[in-house]
Motif scaffolding. Structure first.
Motif, PDB file in Angstrom:
ATOM      1  N   GLN A 108       1.127  -1.313  -0.020  1.00 32.31           N
ATOM      2  CA  GLN A 108      -0.291  -0.027   0.293  1.00 32.31           C
ATOM      3  C   GLN A 108       0.527   0.925   0.335  1.00 32.31           C
ATOM      4  N   ALA A 109       1.691   1.208   1.124  1.00 28.80           N
ATOM      5  CA  ALA A 109       2.806   2.495   0.701  1.00 28.80           C
ATOM      6  C   ALA A 109       3.467   2.745  -0.658  1.00 28.80           C
ATOM      7  N   PHE A 110       3.875   1.576  -1.224  1.00 28.06           N
ATOM      8  CA  PHE A 110       5.339   1.618  -1.370  1.00 28.06           C
ATOM      9  C   PHE A 110       3.599   2.074  -3.249  1.00 28.06           C
ATOM     10  N   ASN A 111       2.482   1.430  -3.609  1.00 28.55           N
ATOM     11  CA  ASN A 111       1.695   2.219  -4.286  1.00 28.55           C
ATOM     12  C   ASN A 111       1.501   4.116  -4.388  1.00 28.55           C
ATOM     13  N   ALA A 112       1.406   3.687  -3.323  1.00 29.43           N
ATOM     14  CA  ALA A 112       1.171   5.500  -2.535  1.00 29.43           C
ATOM     15  C   ALA A 112       1.853   5.850  -3.589  1.00 29.43           C
ATOM     16  N   LEU A 113       2.967   5.486  -3.418  1.00 27.13           N
ATOM     17  CA  LEU A 113       3.992   6.562  -4.018  1.00 27.13           C
ATOM     18  C   LEU A 113       4.585   6.248  -5.330  1.00 27.13           C
ATOM     19  N   ALA A 114       4.153   4.815  -5.677  1.00 29.34           N
ATOM     20  CA  ALA A 114       5.319   4.174  -7.135  1.00 29.34           C
ATOM     21  C   ALA A 114       4.548   6.288  -8.504  1.00 29.34           C
ATOM     22  N   ASP A 115       3.303   5.800  -8.606  1.00 24.85           N
ATOM     23  CA  ASP A 115       3.443   7.200  -9.474  1.00 24.85           C
ATOM     24  C   ASP A 115       4.060   8.504  -9.813  1.00 24.85           C
ATOM     25  N   GLN A 116       4.151   8.698  -8.594  1.00 24.44           N
ATOM     26  CA  GLN A 116       4.750  10.386  -8.333  1.00 24.44           C
ATOM     27  C   GLN A 116       5.937  10.048  -8.689  1.00 24.44           C
ATOM     28  N   MET A 117       6.961   8.820  -8.715  1.00 26.98           N
ATOM     29  CA  MET A 117       8.530   8.797  -8.660  1.00 26.98           C
ATOM     30  C   MET A 117       9.164   8.434 -10.490  1.00 26.98           C
ATOM     31  N   ASP A 118      10.410   9.017 -10.483  1.00 26.55           N
ATOM     32  CA  ASP A 118      10.670   9.072 -11.943  1.00 26.55           C
ATOM     33  C   ASP A 118      11.289   7.506 -11.768  1.00 26.55           C
ATOM     34  N   ALA A 119      12.069   7.385 -10.605  1.00 26.58           N
ATOM     35  CA  ALA A 119      13.484   6.431 -10.202  1.00 26.58           C
ATOM     36  C   ALA A 119      12.976   5.812  -8.983  1.00 26.58           C
ATOM     37  N   PHE A 120      13.896   4.571  -8.859  1.00 22.55           N
ATOM     38  CA  PHE A 120      13.745   4.139  -8.084  1.00 22.55           C
ATOM     39  C   PHE A 120      15.443   3.254  -7.414  1.00 22.55           C
ATOM     40  N   ILE A 121      15.406   3.735  -6.077  1.00 23.55           N
ATOM     41  CA  ILE A 121      17.234   2.928  -5.967  1.00 23.55           C
ATOM     42  C   ILE A 121      17.139   1.926  -4.395  1.00 23.55           C
ATOM     43  N   VAL A 122      17.089   0.573  -4.841  1.00 22.00           N
ATOM     44  CA  VAL A 122      17.434  -0.215  -3.367  1.00 22.00           C
ATOM     45  C   VAL A 122      18.877  -0.655  -2.457  1.00 22.00           C
ATOM     46  N   ALA A 123      18.595  -0.059  -1.983  1.00 24.13           N
ATOM     47  CA  ALA A 123      19.669  -0.380  -1.136  1.00 24.13           C
ATOM     48  C   ALA A 123      19.898  -1.334  -0.340  1.00 24.13           C
ATOM     49  N   GLU A 124      20.672  -2.187  -0.193  1.00 16.63           N
ATOM     50  CA  GLU A 124      20.251  -3.485   0.770  1.00 16.63           C
ATOM     51  C   GLU A 124      21.926  -4.090   0.782  1.00 16.63           C
ATOM     52  N   VAL A 125      21.897  -4.744   1.742  1.00 17.36           N
ATOM     53  CA  VAL A 125      23.301  -5.644   2.317  1.00 17.36           C
ATOM     54  C   VAL A 125      23.584  -6.570   1.708  1.00 17.36           C
ATOM     55  N   ASN A 126      22.916  -7.149   0.433  1.00 22.49           N
ATOM     56  CA  ASN A 126      23.541  -7.946  -0.181  1.00 22.49           C
ATOM     57  C   ASN A 126      23.343  -7.876  -1.886  1.00 22.49           C
ATOM     58  N   LEU A 127      23.879  -8.552  -2.335  1.00 29.45           N
ATOM     59  CA  LEU A 127      23.771  -8.426  -3.851  1.00 29.45           C
ATOM     60  C   LEU A 127      22.893  -8.380  -5.170  1.00 29.45           C
ATOM     61  N   VAL A 162      15.150   1.260 -12.214  1.00 29.47           N
ATOM     62  CA  VAL A 162      15.106   1.178 -10.699  1.00 29.47           C
ATOM     63  C   VAL A 162      16.490   0.541 -10.557  1.00 29.47           C
ATOM     64  N   SER A 163      17.284   0.773 -10.233  1.00 29.72           N
ATOM     65  CA  SER A 163      18.637   0.291  -9.473  1.00 29.72           C
ATOM     66  C   SER A 163      18.785   0.502  -8.464  1.00 29.72           C
ATOM     67  N   GLY A 164      19.840  -1.131  -7.892  1.00 30.66           N
ATOM     68  CA  GLY A 164      20.503  -0.413  -6.951  1.00 30.66           C
ATOM     69  C   GLY A 164      21.856  -0.064  -6.470  1.00 30.66           C
ATOM     70  N   VAL A 165      22.174  -0.550  -4.731  1.00 33.37           N
ATOM     71  CA  VAL A 165      23.137  -0.305  -4.138  1.00 33.37           C
ATOM     72  C   VAL A 165      23.627  -1.424  -3.111  1.00 33.37           C
ATOM     73  N   HIS A 166      24.182  -2.192  -3.876  1.00 40.28           N
ATOM     74  CA  HIS A 166      24.051  -4.026  -3.025  1.00 40.28           C
ATOM     75  C   HIS A 166      25.743  -3.250  -2.533  1.00 40.28           C
ATOM     76  N   HIS A 167      26.383  -4.448  -1.603  1.00 44.91           N
ATOM     77  CA  HIS A 167      27.182  -4.874  -0.473  1.00 44.91           C
ATOM     78  C   HIS A 167      27.115  -6.428  -0.247  1.00 44.91           C
ATOM     79  N   ALA A 168      28.262  -6.810  -0.445  1.00 45.50           N
ATOM     80  CA  ALA A 168      28.085  -8.316   0.065  1.00 45.50           C
ATOM     81  C   ALA A 168      27.481  -8.950   1.457  1.00 45.50           C
ATOM     82  N   GLY A 169      28.256  -8.112   2.367  1.00 42.15           N
ATOM     83  CA  GLY A 169      27.853  -7.896   3.611  1.00 42.15           C
ATOM     84  C   GLY A 169      29.552  -7.683   4.217  1.00 42.15           C
TER      85      GLY A 169
END
Ligand SMILES: Cc1ncc(C[n+]2csc(CCOP(=O)(O)OP(=O)(O)O)c2C)c(N)n1
Ligand code: SF4
Ligand SMILES: [Mg+2]
Lengths: 276, 386
Positions: free
Chosen positions: B323-342, B359-366
């Motif tokens: 729900q939170a994601f859908n409420a915001l998705a339309d207004q966005m031009d780009a998505f970045i996911v940051a997480e400590v995995n690949l 959709v792009s990611g910022v990843h690190h193996a840990g």
């Protein structure tokens, strides 16, 4: 015609889920006899049926939980004992029995078996030992005698088996006995005794599996294996524990009896404050 | 300490200890565990604390035994939990499925470390995210939460028990080493202010007609505990409403469908998230756990550069906060996911963005916390900011 009296119900009907009959076991299988002994012990016991709980793992023997008309938990392969530990610790008023097979308890669950005995929590463990994995079609397991044939030891098992009595004694169980499904009186008595015995009790019951173990080792039927039990069983309480290994195929006694009955302190969780 | 054993007041403590205090506050009365870094302090604290409140601490012989003991305690009516890290979490997977099938509520805490295998025992990771969702065999749904602070691990431990009991599911607390070992202020409320959702209990007459797996409208069956006289049967086999095994495809479909629907239909109530600077944002940074702390900083710094970035923090990682994601998705031009995995949660975002928006990611193996720097760099790159 003579008058025939039909009993309305069998006294064990309240303990066994008759709505689940017929059971899945093969003709000549010994597990049903062992279960009946367990049901009898519950009937004869003064413990309220409401507090009787059975936990099984997976296997033909593991199906016992599904047929007992008490609170019953059919868990995963090997994990019946730790599940029972949680039940008992959560509600110490419960009389918790683990009913499972040799493979479930001594192979995949072997670590829980020895640690259960070491911890000496107040549980009763009934192990039907049929020298193989019956449910999956007669493979070798931790109690398969050296050189015995199974579907995964077609040339004879190259491994040495556990002597469960010796193992459980060494691990610290308070009560250890061994009988066969021929010894129904002794089995019922020992289950009842184990219910009342504080600490970890282990009752091994030798049980024919004509389909999985018998056929490939020249005991064609359950009856034949029962006859062998009658001919070869000897009270072995005087024997050194290390001499209690079993090989149905060898010309030597099968030792039965009550081997360990001691009073090491049972496991009690630490309690300090007021009960919540 | 109050009479209830709850440490009401303001404290300075690490996340693992806050988790243990959350358990005490939630009324957890059995912990079964096996020591593993970086979760060990949860066990150590509960070994001291549970005996003070009439609870049971038991150190089991391995993690398979730990979760089995927790499930047994749950079946007998206790709130029960275990805490572990990657290697132990892997060992628990089979009985996680048993918890699903028997509908036994419990809390499983995973303080994630660098993985796979023994990996980096003392250092952080966030790479068990997909295992939390798919690790046990078969189809199932559960709830998993990812705290970003000691305060939140305390709060989510309580919430996790409540959710587990209400829906009769295992709940996973997927923290990471940074949060587990970070020391911060933790405010523990009065006992009366701690939310408590009880299990829906069986209240029929103990007797033959009771079906322990007959669900209510919410698809959750009322719970009959061991020792209550219902003569229940619980099995991991496919079963009917009596709990009796039924090996038909029809029954399997009915049961597994219900177990999945029970969670999916209540998904909106299980989802949790919070957001930061999203009102006018056109670049959304998604993250969870300790990484969300860096993401917030990166967003703040991007804003200072005039980039309209915002952050969505996933508190429930399963279910994904739809729900939170859908409420915001339309207004966005780009998505970045940051997480400590690949690259794990990013696949969930990718499959929700059905447009050509990047959709792009910022990843690190840990092994280390993901710092704000690389996240800021990615925000700048996406914004076309030289
Ligand atoms: C984790 C896991 N591995 C393997 C199996 C397959 N399996 C089911 S029963 C069984 C052996 C049971 O042997 P035992 O406990 O001796 O019971 P019996 O059938 O002989 O009574 C095996 C290997 C399983 N169910 N789960
Ligand atoms: S396979 Fe063996 S143990 Fe299983 S039911 Fe048949 S005879 Fe009994
Ligand atoms: Mg067997």
């Amino acid at each position: 015609m003579r008058d025939v009296v039909f009993a309305e119900a069998h006294p064990l009907d309240r303990i066994i889920r008759s709505d689940r009959m017929p059971h899945i076991w093969c003709p000549g299988c010994g597990i049903g006899i062992a279960m009946r002994c367990y049901a009898h012990a519950i009937l004869n016991s003064e413990i309220e049926e409401q507090n009787q709980v059975v936990v099984s793992g997976i296997g033909c023997s593991g199906r016992v939980a599904g047929y007992m008309n008490i609170d019953s938990y059919h868990t995963t392969h090997g994990r019946a004992i730790p599940f029972a530990v949680g039940l008992k610790l959560s509600n110490p008023a419960l009389n918790v029995t683990v009913f499972s097979g040799d493979g479930d308890l001594a192979a995949i669950g072997g670590n829980h078996l020895i640690h259960g005995a070491r911890r000496n929590l107040d549980l009763t463990v009934i192990c039907t030992n049929n020298f193989n994995y019956g449910m999956t079609g007669g493979q070798s397991g931790p109690t398969t005698p050296y050189n015995a044939r199974t579907t995964t030891s077609p040339y004879g098992s190259p491994e040495l088996p556990f002597n469960l009595v010796d193992l459980l004694a060494a691990a610290g169980a308070n009560f250890v006995s061994r009988w066969t499904v021929l010894h129904v009186r002794q089995v019922i008595d020992d289950i009842l005794y184990a219910f009342g015995k504080p600490g970890f009790s282990f009752i091994e019951i030798l049980s024919p599996c004509p389909v999985g173990f018998g056929k490939s080792n020249n005991f064609e039927t359950g009856i034949e294996e029962m006859r062998l039990y009658r001919e070869r069983c000897e009270m072995g309480e005087h024997m050194p524990l290390s001499e209690l290994g079993i090989d149905l195929r060898a010309e030597r006694p099968i030792y039965i009896g009550r081997f360990i009955d001691r009073n090491a302190p049972p496991f009690k969780p630490v309690h300090l404050g007021p009960a919540a | 300490m109050s009479e209830t054993g709850i440490l009401t007041g303001s404290h300075f403590m690490n996340g693992d200890h806050a988790c243990a205090e959350g358990a005490i506050a939630a009324g957890c009365r059995l912990f079964g565990g096996y020591p593993i870094t970086p979760s060990t302090e949860v066990a150590e604290r509960l070994a001291r604390r549970l005996p003070q409140v009439g609870g049971v601490f038991i150190q089991m012989e391995d993690e398979m035994a730990s979760i089995a003991a927790v499930l047994g305690a749950s079946a007998a009516g206790s709130r029960a939990m275990t805490a572990t890290s990657g290697p132990g979490f892997s060992l628990m997977m089979e009985n996680l499925g048993l918890a699903i099938m028997m509908e036994l509520p419990c809390l499983i805490v995973n303080i994630q470390r660098g993985s796979p295998s023994t990996g980096l025992p003392t250092l952080p990771g966030q790479s068990d995210i997909m295992q939390a969702r798919w690790g046990s065999h078969g189809d199932y749904r559960l709830a998993a939460y990812s705290p970003w602070s000691p305060q939140e691990i305390f709060d989510l431990t309580i919430h996790g028990f409540n959710v587990a009991d209400r829906y009769r599911i295992p709940v996973l607390l997927m923290a990471d080493e940074v949060v587990g070992h970070m020391v911060e202020r933790v405010v523990i409320p009065e006992a009366a202010e701690i939310p408590f959702w009880d299990r829906k209990r069986a209240n029929g007459k103990a007797g033959e007609t009771f079906h322990p797996f007959e669900p209510g409208e919410d698809l959750v069956p009322p719970f009959a505990h061991a020792g209550e006289g219902y003569r229940v049967h619980f099995t991991g086999l496919t079963h009917d409403t009596r709990g009796y095994p039924d090996m038909s495809a029809e029954m399997h479909q009915q049961l597994v469908r219900r177990l999945v629907d029970k969670v999916e239909r209540n998904s909106a109530k299980l989802e949790m998230s919070d957001d930061y600077e999203v009102e006018d944002a056109n670049i959304l940074v998604l993250s969870y756990g300790s990484t969300a702390r860096s993401a917030r900083r990166a967003v703040r710094e991007a804003r200072e550069l005039g980039i309209k970035a915002g952050a969505l923090r996933l508190i429930s990682i399963w279910p994904f906060p739809e729900q939170a994601f859908n409420a915001l998705a339309d207004q966005m031009d780009a998505f970045i996911v940051a997480e400590v995995n690949l690259g794990q949660m990013i696949t969930e975002v990718e499959r929700r963005v059905r447009t050509s928006k990047p959709v792009s990611g910022v990843h690190h193996a840990g092994g280390a916390m993901l710092p704000p720097g690389p996240i800021l760099e990615e925000i700048k790159r996406v914004a076309g900011h030289a």
